[in-house]
Write a protein that holds these residues in place. Structure first.
Motif, PDB file in Angstrom:
ATOM      1  N   ILE A 150      38.132  46.293  39.628  1.00  0.00           N
ATOM      2  CA  ILE A 150      39.224  45.896  40.515  1.00  0.00           C
ATOM      3  C   ILE A 150      38.818  46.189  41.957  1.00  0.00           C
ATOM      4  O   ILE A 150      38.350  47.291  42.273  1.00  0.00           O
ATOM      5  CB  ILE A 150      40.518  46.652  40.179  1.00  0.00           C
ATOM      6  N   LEU A 151      38.985  45.195  42.819  1.00  0.00           N
ATOM      7  CA  LEU A 151      38.699  45.359  44.246  1.00  0.00           C
ATOM      8  C   LEU A 151      40.016  45.534  44.998  1.00  0.00           C
ATOM      9  O   LEU A 151      40.894  44.669  44.939  1.00  0.00           O
ATOM     10  CB  LEU A 151      37.952  44.135  44.776  1.00  0.00           C
ATOM     11  N   VAL A 152      40.153  46.658  45.705  1.00  0.00           N
ATOM     12  CA  VAL A 152      41.349  46.956  46.483  1.00  0.00           C
ATOM     13  C   VAL A 152      41.039  46.731  47.963  1.00  0.00           C
ATOM     14  O   VAL A 152      40.124  47.340  48.515  1.00  0.00           O
ATOM     15  CB  VAL A 152      41.802  48.415  46.270  1.00  0.00           C
ATOM     16  N   VAL A 153      41.810  45.834  48.605  1.00  0.00           N
ATOM     17  CA  VAL A 153      41.590  45.502  50.013  1.00  0.00           C
ATOM     18  C   VAL A 153      42.816  45.939  50.812  1.00  0.00           C
ATOM     19  O   VAL A 153      43.888  45.340  50.703  1.00  0.00           O
ATOM     20  CB  VAL A 153      41.356  43.987  50.203  1.00  0.00           C
ATOM     21  N   ASP A 154      42.654  46.983  51.604  1.00  0.00           N
ATOM     22  CA  ASP A 154      43.772  47.505  52.400  1.00  0.00           C
ATOM     23  C   ASP A 154      43.188  48.307  53.548  1.00  0.00           C
ATOM     24  O   ASP A 154      42.257  49.096  53.362  1.00  0.00           O
ATOM     25  CB  ASP A 154      44.679  48.389  51.535  1.00  0.00           C
ATOM     26  N   ARG A 155      43.737  48.129  54.746  1.00  0.00           N
ATOM     27  CA  ARG A 155      43.229  48.865  55.906  1.00  0.00           C
ATOM     28  C   ARG A 155      43.605  50.343  55.850  1.00  0.00           C
ATOM     29  O   ARG A 155      42.963  51.171  56.494  1.00  0.00           O
ATOM     30  CB  ARG A 155      43.760  48.245  57.200  1.00  0.00           C
ATOM     31  N   SER A 156      44.626  50.683  55.090  1.00  0.00           N
ATOM     32  CA  SER A 156      45.093  52.066  55.017  1.00  0.00           C
ATOM     33  C   SER A 156      44.249  52.875  54.037  1.00  0.00           C
ATOM     34  O   SER A 156      44.212  52.575  52.840  1.00  0.00           O
ATOM     35  CB  SER A 156      46.556  52.107  54.585  1.00  0.00           C
ATOM     36  N   GLU A 157      43.588  53.890  54.533  1.00  0.00           N
ATOM     37  CA  GLU A 157      42.798  54.768  53.664  1.00  0.00           C
ATOM     38  C   GLU A 157      43.696  55.474  52.653  1.00  0.00           C
ATOM     39  O   GLU A 157      43.305  55.689  51.500  1.00  0.00           O
ATOM     40  CB  GLU A 157      42.047  55.803  54.512  1.00  0.00           C
TER      41      GLU A 157
ATOM     42  N   LEU B 294      41.509  54.584  38.466  1.00  0.00           N
ATOM     43  CA  LEU B 294      40.406  55.320  37.845  1.00  0.00           C
ATOM     44  C   LEU B 294      40.884  56.143  36.655  1.00  0.00           C
ATOM     45  O   LEU B 294      40.179  56.271  35.650  1.00  0.00           O
ATOM     46  CB  LEU B 294      39.732  56.238  38.872  1.00  0.00           C
ATOM     47  N   ARG B 295      42.075  56.692  36.751  1.00  0.00           N
ATOM     48  CA  ARG B 295      42.626  57.493  35.653  1.00  0.00           C
ATOM     49  C   ARG B 295      42.701  56.698  34.355  1.00  0.00           C
ATOM     50  O   ARG B 295      42.562  57.245  33.273  1.00  0.00           O
ATOM     51  CB  ARG B 295      44.048  57.956  35.997  1.00  0.00           C
ATOM     52  N   TYR B 296      42.930  55.418  34.500  1.00  0.00           N
ATOM     53  CA  TYR B 296      43.151  54.589  33.323  1.00  0.00           C
ATOM     54  C   TYR B 296      41.946  53.730  32.959  1.00  0.00           C
ATOM     55  O   TYR B 296      42.070  52.740  32.257  1.00  0.00           O
ATOM     56  CB  TYR B 296      44.397  53.738  33.520  1.00  0.00           C
ATOM     57  N   GLY B 297      40.780  54.133  33.440  1.00  0.00           N
ATOM     58  CA  GLY B 297      39.552  53.559  32.922  1.00  0.00           C
ATOM     59  C   GLY B 297      38.968  52.366  33.645  1.00  0.00           C
ATOM     60  O   GLY B 297      38.003  51.779  33.172  1.00  0.00           O
ATOM     61  N   TYR B 298      39.528  51.991  34.788  1.00  0.00           N
ATOM     62  CA  TYR B 298      38.971  50.863  35.516  1.00  0.00           C
ATOM     63  C   TYR B 298      37.903  51.309  36.507  1.00  0.00           C
ATOM     64  O   TYR B 298      37.932  52.442  37.007  1.00  0.00           O
ATOM     65  CB  TYR B 298      40.067  50.112  36.281  1.00  0.00           C
ATOM     66  N   LYS B 299      36.983  50.421  36.795  1.00  0.00           N
ATOM     67  CA  LYS B 299      36.048  50.620  37.897  1.00  0.00           C
ATOM     68  C   LYS B 299      36.703  50.040  39.148  1.00  0.00           C
ATOM     69  O   LYS B 299      37.284  48.955  39.097  1.00  0.00           O
ATOM     70  CB  LYS B 299      34.731  49.892  37.617  1.00  0.00           C
ATOM     71  N   VAL B 300      36.638  50.757  40.261  1.00  0.00           N
ATOM     72  CA  VAL B 300      37.355  50.336  41.470  1.00  0.00           C
ATOM     73  C   VAL B 300      36.402  50.233  42.653  1.00  0.00           C
ATOM     74  O   VAL B 300      35.623  51.151  42.916  1.00  0.00           O
ATOM     75  CB  VAL B 300      38.501  51.316  41.813  1.00  0.00           C
ATOM     76  N   LEU B 301      36.489  49.104  43.371  1.00  0.00           N
ATOM     77  CA  LEU B 301      35.783  48.911  44.629  1.00  0.00           C
ATOM     78  C   LEU B 301      36.810  48.875  45.758  1.00  0.00           C
ATOM     79  O   LEU B 301      37.960  48.516  45.533  1.00  0.00           O
ATOM     80  CB  LEU B 301      34.991  47.595  44.606  1.00  0.00           C
TER      81      LEU B 301
ATOM     82  N   ALA C 279      35.504  42.438  51.934  1.00  0.00           N
ATOM     83  CA  ALA C 279      35.953  42.006  50.613  1.00  0.00           C
ATOM     84  C   ALA C 279      35.101  40.864  50.075  1.00  0.00           C
ATOM     85  O   ALA C 279      34.696  40.865  48.911  1.00  0.00           O
ATOM     86  CB  ALA C 279      37.424  41.573  50.674  1.00  0.00           C
ATOM     87  N   PHE C 280      34.799  39.877  50.927  1.00  0.00           N
ATOM     88  CA  PHE C 280      34.005  38.737  50.481  1.00  0.00           C
ATOM     89  C   PHE C 280      32.596  39.163  50.088  1.00  0.00           C
ATOM     90  O   PHE C 280      32.006  38.621  49.150  1.00  0.00           O
ATOM     91  CB  PHE C 280      33.959  37.656  51.561  1.00  0.00           C
ATOM     92  N   GLU C 281      32.061  40.131  50.794  1.00  0.00           N
ATOM     93  CA  GLU C 281      30.729  40.632  50.446  1.00  0.00           C
ATOM     94  C   GLU C 281      30.723  41.221  49.032  1.00  0.00           C
ATOM     95  O   GLU C 281      29.806  40.979  48.253  1.00  0.00           O
ATOM     96  CB  GLU C 281      30.287  41.690  51.457  1.00  0.00           C
ATOM     97  N   LYS C 282      31.773  41.969  48.703  1.00  0.00           N
ATOM     98  CA  LYS C 282      31.863  42.567  47.370  1.00  0.00           C
ATOM     99  C   LYS C 282      32.185  41.517  46.313  1.00  0.00           C
ATOM    100  O   LYS C 282      31.697  41.578  45.183  1.00  0.00           O
ATOM    101  CB  LYS C 282      32.904  43.682  47.368  1.00  0.00           C
ATOM    102  N   LEU C 283      33.004  40.529  46.660  1.00  0.00           N
ATOM    103  CA  LEU C 283      33.305  39.459  45.719  1.00  0.00           C
ATOM    104  C   LEU C 283      32.052  38.668  45.351  1.00  0.00           C
ATOM    105  O   LEU C 283      31.885  38.235  44.205  1.00  0.00           O
ATOM    106  CB  LEU C 283      34.343  38.506  46.320  1.00  0.00           C
ATOM    107  N   ARG C 284      31.168  38.495  46.312  1.00  0.00           N
ATOM    108  CA  ARG C 284      29.949  37.730  46.047  1.00  0.00           C
ATOM    109  C   ARG C 284      29.033  38.446  45.068  1.00  0.00           C
ATOM    110  O   ARG C 284      28.107  37.834  44.530  1.00  0.00           O
ATOM    111  CB  ARG C 284      29.221  37.446  47.365  1.00  0.00           C
ATOM    112  N   GLY C 285      29.289  39.735  44.834  1.00  0.00           N
ATOM    113  CA  GLY C 285      28.496  40.464  43.850  1.00  0.00           C
ATOM    114  C   GLY C 285      28.763  39.994  42.431  1.00  0.00           C
ATOM    115  O   GLY C 285      27.979  40.284  41.524  1.00  0.00           O
ATOM    116  N   GLY C 286      29.890  39.300  42.238  1.00  0.00           N
ATOM    117  CA  GLY C 286      30.170  38.668  40.951  1.00  0.00           C
ATOM    118  C   GLY C 286      30.747  39.553  39.879  1.00  0.00           C
ATOM    119  O   GLY C 286      30.931  39.107  38.746  1.00  0.00           O
TER     120      GLY C 286
END
Length: 231
Positions: free
Chosen positions: A7-14, A25-32, A40-47
């Motif tokens: 899952i990719l999370v895109v938000d300006r707020s840290e 993460l608690r529930y087993g997902y990998k998070v970017l 975001a587009f750079e990470k999306l292009r990673g496929g």
């Protein structure tokens, strides 16, 4: 066995990114994480992104045009998108849907709704429900309260949890427990799908919704070993 979804999370707020990161993460997902459309587009292009959660509609927020841009790219036009917003005005929601988002969540994010929306969009394969007796104490939290109960049975796809009071169906539980004759604590996410009163206690039928690979394998092995012992 499939790898955890990304899952990719895109938000300006840290702060917001940190809260979502911790929950997912608690529930087993990998998070970017990403702080801008370009990032975001750079990470999306990673496929490897299976779901995008993107902020819109607040001062300094990620541009709403990002959703249209995503849908214009054949490489990730089918990636599900959840919008994070501070308003649920009909006009705004209609605009996001028109642009190509699949669902939306209001800030501050309700953990139960987050897990339901994520599950609906990317957890499409139901898991097996073969259960075996286990009778172990489990600690649980719904996000707003903590409970202690006994897991009477468990399977790869769900469990039966007994409590002294009923919880609401559709609630999401974070469960922590140790299986009999198995070292190491297990933590996973589950949804309450039914509640039944049994001799003054309440049996909750749980469906596992988010569970990491190692935990799933340990439960699977426990179920298989128990079935073999009983035959």
């Amino acid at each position: 066995m499939s790898e955890p979804k990304t899952i990719l999370v895109v938000d300006r707020s840290e702060k917001v990114r940190g809260q979502l990161l911790e929950l997912l993460l608690r529930y087993g997902y990998k998070v970017l994480e990403a702080v801008s459309p370009e990032d975001a587009f750079e990470k999306l292009r990673g496929g490897e992104v299976d779901l995008l959660i993107v902020e819109v509609g607040t001062k300094g927020a990620v541009e709403e045009t990002m959703i249209k841009e995503i849908r214009s790219h054949s490489l990730f036009e089918d990636v599900p998108v959840i919008v994070l917003a501070t308003t649920d005005q009909v006009g705004d929601v209609a605009s996001w849907i028109s642009d190509g988002c699949n669902d939306f969540l209001l800030k501050p994010v309700n953990p139960r709704l987050l897990f339901q929306r994520v599950q609906t969009l990317i957890e499409t394969n139901p898991r097996a429900y073969n259960r075996v007796a286990c009778n172990v104490i489990a600690q649980g939290t719904t996000g707003s309260e903590r409970v202690t109960g006994e897991l009477r049975e468990i399977g790869e796809g769900g469990a039966g949890l007994v409590l002294d009071r009923p919880l609401a169906t559709d609630d999401i539980l974070k469960l922590t427990f140790t299986l009999p004759r198995r070292p190491g604590e297990l933590t996973l996410g589950a949804e309450i799908i039914h509640v039944q009163e049994v001799q003054g206690s309440h049996l909750h039928g749980l469906r596992f919704i988010i569970i990491d690979r190692d935990t799933r394998e340990r439960i699977k092995q426990f179920v298989q070993d128990t079935i073999l012992q009983d035959t």
